[in-house]
Design an enzyme around this catalytic site. Structure first.
Site, PDB file in Angstrom:
ATOM      1  N   SER A 126       0.829  -1.207   0.000  1.00 47.00           N
ATOM      2  CA  SER A 126       0.000   0.000   0.000  1.00 47.00           C
ATOM      3  C   SER A 126       0.863   1.256   0.000  1.00 47.00           C
ATOM      4  O   SER A 126       1.953   1.272   0.561  1.00 47.00           O
ATOM      5  CB  SER A 126      -0.897  -0.018   1.248  1.00 47.00           C
ATOM      6  OG  SER A 126      -1.504   1.232   1.442  1.00 47.00           O
ATOM      7  N   TYR A 151      -1.447  -1.204  10.963  1.00 49.01           N
ATOM      8  CA  TYR A 151      -1.767  -1.752   9.624  1.00 49.01           C
ATOM      9  C   TYR A 151      -0.655  -1.368   8.642  1.00 49.01           C
ATOM     10  O   TYR A 151      -0.069  -2.235   7.980  1.00 49.01           O
ATOM     11  CB  TYR A 151      -3.116  -1.224   9.125  1.00 49.01           C
ATOM     12  CG  TYR A 151      -3.245  -1.384   7.629  1.00 49.01           C
ATOM     13  CD1 TYR A 151      -3.046  -0.307   6.775  1.00 49.01           C
ATOM     14  CD2 TYR A 151      -3.493  -2.640   7.069  1.00 49.01           C
ATOM     15  CE1 TYR A 151      -3.102  -0.475   5.407  1.00 49.01           C
ATOM     16  CE2 TYR A 151      -3.555  -2.798   5.703  1.00 49.01           C
ATOM     17  CZ  TYR A 151      -3.349  -1.712   4.872  1.00 49.01           C
ATOM     18  OH  TYR A 151      -3.391  -1.881   3.512  1.00 49.01           O
ATOM     19  N   LYS A 155       2.499  -3.687   6.477  1.00 46.37           N
ATOM     20  CA  LYS A 155       2.838  -3.662   5.048  1.00 46.37           C
ATOM     21  C   LYS A 155       4.345  -3.432   4.876  1.00 46.37           C
ATOM     22  O   LYS A 155       5.013  -4.057   4.057  1.00 46.37           O
ATOM     23  CB  LYS A 155       2.038  -2.581   4.309  1.00 46.37           C
ATOM     24  CG  LYS A 155       0.555  -2.870   4.201  1.00 46.37           C
ATOM     25  CD  LYS A 155       0.288  -4.195   3.502  1.00 46.37           C
ATOM     26  CE  LYS A 155      -1.184  -4.516   3.409  1.00 46.37           C
ATOM     27  NZ  LYS A 155      -1.439  -5.849   2.816  1.00 46.37           N
TER      28      LYS A 155
HETATM   29  C1  WQD Z   1      -9.964   8.939   1.414  1.00 48.99           C
HETATM   30  C2  WQD Z   1     -10.262  10.410   1.682  1.00 48.99           C
HETATM   31  C3  WQD Z   1     -10.651  10.930   3.988  1.00 48.99           C
HETATM   32  C4  WQD Z   1     -14.357   8.680   4.437  1.00 48.99           C
HETATM   33  C5  WQD Z   1      -7.161   4.031   3.345  1.00 48.99           C
HETATM   34  C6  WQD Z   1      -6.011   3.273   3.923  1.00 48.99           C
HETATM   35  C7  WQD Z   1      -5.158   2.731   2.815  1.00 48.99           C
HETATM   36  C8  WQD Z   1      -6.001   1.910   1.898  1.00 48.99           C
HETATM   37  C9  WQD Z   1      -7.132   2.761   1.334  1.00 48.99           C
HETATM   38  C10 WQD Z   1      -5.956  -0.406   2.521  1.00 48.99           C
HETATM   39  C11 WQD Z   1      -9.566  10.924   2.934  1.00 48.99           C
HETATM   40  C12 WQD Z   1     -11.900  11.183   3.161  1.00 48.99           C
HETATM   41  C13 WQD Z   1     -13.200   9.228   3.913  1.00 48.99           C
HETATM   42  C14 WQD Z   1     -15.432   9.529   4.817  1.00 48.99           C
HETATM   43  C15 WQD Z   1     -14.147  11.428   4.114  1.00 48.99           C
HETATM   44  N1  WQD Z   1      -6.526   0.781   2.577  1.00 48.99           N
HETATM   45  N2  WQD Z   1     -13.107  10.587   3.758  1.00 48.99           N
HETATM   46  N3  WQD Z   1     -15.283  10.883   4.648  1.00 48.99           N
HETATM   47  O1  WQD Z   1      -7.539   6.924   4.157  1.00 48.99           O
HETATM   48  O2  WQD Z   1      -6.747   7.468   1.793  1.00 48.99           O
HETATM   49  O3  WQD Z   1      -6.660   5.120   2.619  1.00 48.99           O
HETATM   50  O4  WQD Z   1      -7.902   3.229   2.454  1.00 48.99           O
HETATM   51  O5  WQD Z   1      -4.957  -0.701   1.885  1.00 48.99           O
HETATM   52  O6  WQD Z   1      -4.140   1.942   3.382  1.00 48.99           O
HETATM   53  O7  WQD Z   1      -5.232   4.169   4.684  1.00 48.99           O
HETATM   54  O8  WQD Z   1      -8.847   6.149   2.124  1.00 48.99           O
HETATM   55  O9  WQD Z   1     -11.233   6.194   1.556  1.00 48.99           O
HETATM   56  O10 WQD Z   1     -10.561   6.197   4.017  1.00 48.99           O
HETATM   57  O11 WQD Z   1     -10.220   8.237   2.639  1.00 48.99           O
HETATM   58  O12 WQD Z   1     -14.029  12.670   3.980  1.00 48.99           O
HETATM   59  O13 WQD Z   1     -16.500   9.079   5.312  1.00 48.99           O
HETATM   60  O14 WQD Z   1     -11.665  10.557   1.930  1.00 48.99           O
HETATM   61  O15 WQD Z   1     -10.474  11.972   4.932  1.00 48.99           O
HETATM   62  O16 WQD Z   1      -9.180  12.273   2.687  1.00 48.99           O
HETATM   63  P1  WQD Z   1      -7.407   6.529   2.741  1.00 48.99           P
HETATM   64  P2  WQD Z   1     -10.288   6.631   2.615  1.00 48.99           P
END
Ligand code: WQD
Length: 339
Positions: A126, A151, A155
């Site tokens: 990741s 997590y 990785k």
């Molecule tokens: C994306 C953006 C949030 C939810 C994570 C893991 C990464 C991978 C992918 C496994 C951010 C914003 C989110 C919500 C929001 N997982 N958001 N409201 O955090 O980039 O990555 O998932 O491999 O390892 O860290 O993805 O989709 O959680 O968030 O505003 O209800 O959307 O703040 O900016 P992230 P995400």
């Protein structure tokens, strides 16, 4: 054609990769413990490809079970290893669950691959290993930073374990694929993302809000130093991502790898803000999304998107699907599952 083991093959990225492996003519055997997936996914895969992959329900923490599996399937030529716990927040609360499930099981699989005449190993990694990169876009040479969560640490440690093993096991060749943000679903809406409980990730929360399962989307902060104030990520369509796994596997099976351990960033190379994702969804779905701006989420980085040159040049792979394609397929999937 070669037999390939896909661990976590009934999960979101795993199931889409099984479809692309079957399309390429591989024989696929899936191990999944069904802790975060359902056996019904097998039907979706079969509907798409016309072929039902072999499936064994097995918890990879069962060392004896892993040994017995490889004794039975000693003709396996490659492994694509997705099976792992992946919720960032949960890993902070339950670190030992993550170290046991994500690291212990990796060691058991590698010990079995050591016994085979040769093996190709693709590791699901990741972009989280980079943390908030100092330079954007992010290349594979960007420094791996102190992980922000257990997590992310699993990785980083996983990659180190594989690298150290490949160094002394000549018949083992590996590639770590560092995903940016996988989104979307197969165009047939036969398979897609099935988050259990309240989705942590942005896109499933958007589609569940639009279908009426969630009241409204909380946008975690609009006071970041970005054009519209919301965080930027590289949202890659899961089908493009799945295809990259088939290409990476072929690179190893055909002996085209340049070393026994390689890493590739898998992204589109384009960053999109949270509000841009919302606007893309509203455009393709013709739905008005109910959302509100709230405070920042702990641990979020400001911006991450991939430098895709290495994957483009050395794998000969690049994304072909757009953010709109991803939102359209995610919405079609949500409507099918909940409709
Ligand atoms: C994306 C953006 C949030 C939810 C994570 C893991 C990464 C991978 C992918 C496994 C951010 C914003 C989110 C919500 C929001 N997982 N958001 N409201 O955090 O980039 O990555 O998932 O491999 O390892 O860290 O993805 O989709 O959680 O968030 O505003 O209800 O959307 O703040 O900016 P992230 P995400």
């Amino acid at each position: 054609m070669d037999k390939i083991l896909v661990t976590g093959g009934l999960g979101f990225i795993g199931s889409h990769t099984v479809v692309e492996l079957q399309n390429e003519g591989y024989e696929v055997v899936i191990i999944d413990d069904l802790s975060n997936s359902s056996e019904k996914v097998l039907d979706g895969i079969t509907t798409i490809t016309g072929k039902t992959p072999l499936f064994e329900k097995l918890d990879l923490k069962d060392k004896g079970g892993v040994e017995a599996f490889f004794a039975k399937h000693n003709d396996i030529k490659g492994v694509i290893h997705f099976a792992a716990s992946k919720a960032v927040g949960e890993s902070v609360q339950e670190p030992l669950l993550y170290y046991e499930n994500n690291i212990g099981t990796l060691v058991y699989i590698l010990k079995e691959l050591k016994k085979l005449p040769s093996a190709a190993f693709i590791f699901s990694s990741s972009c989280t290993v980079y943390g908030q990169a100092d330079e954007l876009p992010i290349t594979e040479n960007a420094p791996v930073k102190q992980a922000e969560s257990p997590y992310g640490n699993t990785k980083q440690i996983g990659e180190e374990i594989i690298k150290d093993t490949c160094r002394v096991v000549p018949n083992l060749k590996a590639i770590a694929l560092r995903y940016f943000n996988p989104v979307g679903a197969h165009e047939t809406a036969e398979i897609g993302e099935l988050p259990i409980g309240v989705p942590q990730n942005l896109v499933p929360f958007i589609t569940q809000t639009a279908i009426g399962l969630r009241e409204e989307l909380s946008v975690f902060g609009d006071d970041y130093p970005t054009p519209d104030g919301t965080c930027i990520r590289d949202y890659i369509h899961v089908v493009d991502l799945a295809k990259a796994h088939v290409v990476a596997l072929g690179r190893l099976l055909q002996g085209k790898n340049k070393s026994n351990f390689e890493t590739f960033n898998l992204g589109t190379g384009t960053g999109s803000s949270v509000l841009e994702v919302v606007k893309s969804f509203e455009k393709v779905s013709d739905e008005k999304l109910n959302y509100k701006i709230v405070g920042r989420r702990e641990g979020d980085i400001i911006s991450a998107y991939a430098d895709t040159n290495k994957a483009n040049d050395e794998l000969g792979w690049k994304t072909t699907l757009t953010l709109d394609d991803a939102m359209r397929s995610a919405w079609k999937w949500e409507q099918k599952v909940r409709g």
